[in-house]
Design an enzyme around this catalytic site. Structure first.
Site, PDB file in Angstrom:
ATOM      1  N   VAL A   4       0.870  -1.186   0.000  1.00 27.74           N
ATOM      2  CA  VAL A   4       0.000   0.000   0.000  1.00 27.74           C
ATOM      3  C   VAL A   4       0.901   1.229   0.000  1.00 27.74           C
ATOM      4  O   VAL A   4       1.824   1.323   0.818  1.00 27.74           O
ATOM      5  CB  VAL A   4      -0.918   0.024   1.232  1.00 27.74           C
ATOM      6  CG1 VAL A   4      -1.746   1.298   1.265  1.00 27.74           C
ATOM      7  CG2 VAL A   4      -1.846  -1.192   1.233  1.00 27.74           C
ATOM      8  N   ASP A  41     -12.322 -11.701   7.456  1.00 21.24           N
ATOM      9  CA  ASP A  41     -10.993 -11.465   8.062  1.00 21.24           C
ATOM     10  C   ASP A  41     -11.048 -10.248   8.977  1.00 21.24           C
ATOM     11  O   ASP A  41     -10.127  -9.435   9.023  1.00 21.24           O
ATOM     12  CB  ASP A  41      -9.924 -11.268   6.980  1.00 21.24           C
ATOM     13  CG  ASP A  41      -8.511 -11.464   7.543  1.00 21.24           C
ATOM     14  OD1 ASP A  41      -7.545 -10.973   6.903  1.00 21.24           O
ATOM     15  OD2 ASP A  41      -8.369 -12.065   8.642  1.00 21.24           O
TER      16      ASP A  41
END
Ligand SMILES: COc1cc(-c2ccc3ncc(-c4cccc([C@@H](O)NCCN(C)C)c4)n3n2)ccc1O
Length: 285
Positions: A27, A139
């Site tokens: 990211v 998740d």
């Protein structure tokens, strides 16, 4: 097959510093050239050829994009654009600068019930919306809850990382062994058909951690953790829960329920008296 923008992402965005990396890819902060606006870019290497084990399956990235395109909610990270080149797909998403809830808790060790409720209300609003669209995250954990701002009492919460998410189709069974041992529901470990209730188990674990700083099923190894989950081996030990209200414990106990059909839904949670206290009028009745 989904087709994403084939322009060079660098023609529209200046690529900035690495913010983080993991199973999900890398990211980086990016700046939109036309407006100067700051975004986050998730850079994913795509597998080339059936034999390759490096990079992500294109199909799994398409699933993640399809899920994100179906979700528009303040407490869910927004997707703005998707670019692809020969070996990479780039997801342009909103920049979330307040860090992970995981780190916020680590610094404070544990939260007061009022602080925990402020976080949980926002996470539950995002989860309730996601479930209303028949999408499970699969998740959910403090690392995947990020803060737009980390100032209490009104933290702005964003759910991220939909790499494990699944959109349910009427009548279709879905099973998965993925997720993080400390947070996954018993039905995931037993490879049973899953529903959005698996996220609600994770919400019970997250609540336990917010209030105590401890992870209820954590063992010395992943195998031991998984045994603790399937065996429902957890307790509210006095050292960490002696000051915790009965209502808070009731909330957790109604999520850490082995039978997924008996577990509270996100909507149930938002109406639970610990999260939504009765008004004076309701009390007066
Ligand atoms: C689109 O999918 C994702 C987006 C992001 C994301 C989105 C916006 C955003 N703004 C800032 C950050 C950021 C800042 C510091 C570290 C990280 C990342 O390394 N850790 C995020 C949580 N991690 C456990 C997935 C991400 N992000 N990360 C993270 C994981 C994803 O799978």
């Amino acid at each position: 097959m989904a087709v994403f923008k084939l322009e060079n992402v660098e023609d529209l965005y200046e690529i900035g510093e690495v913010l983080g990396s993991g199973h999900f890819g890398q990211v980086r902060e990016v700046r939109e050239r036309a407006s100067g606006a700051r975004w986050a870019g998730k850079f994913l290497k795509i597998r080339r050829g059936a034999g390759s084990r490096l990079g992500m399956e294109r199909k799994s990235v398409e699933r993640e994009v399809e899920v994100l395109q179906a979700l528009q909610h303040y407490n869910i990270m927004a997707l703005r654009d998707v670019f692809e080149s020969r070996a990479e797909i780039v997801l342009i998403v909103e920049l979330i600068s307040g860090g992970e809830l995981f780190d916020f808790i680590a610094e404070k060790e544990s939260l007061t019930e009022t602080e925990a409720i402020e976080f949980l209300k926002q996470i539950l609003q995002g989860v309730s919306y996601m479930h209303s669209k028949h999408i499970g995250h699969f998740d959910l954990k403090p690392e995947n809850v990020m803060l737009l701002s980390n100032t209490l009492p009104n933290p702005d919460v964003k759910i991220i990382d939909f790499g494990m998410a699944h959109r349910f189709i009427q009548g279709e069974e879905y099973r998965s062994m993925g997720g993080t041992p400390q947070y996954i529901a018993p039905e995931v470990i037993n490879y049973e058909p899953l529903g959005t209730a698996a996220d609600m188990w994770s919400m019970g674990v997250i609540t336990y951690i917010l209030l105590s700083g401890l992870s209820p099923f954590q063992g010395y190894t992943d195998e031991e953790t998984l045994r603790n989950v399937v065996g429902m081996v957890y307790e509210f030990d006095d050292q960490h829960f002696s000051q915790t209200s009965a209502m808070a414990k009731d909330f957790i106990q109604k999520l850490l329920v082995k039978d997924q059909k008996e577990r509270m839904t996100a909507e149930d949670c938002l109406l639970h008296p610990w999260i939504k206290p009765l008004t004076r009028t309701q009390i007066a009745k």
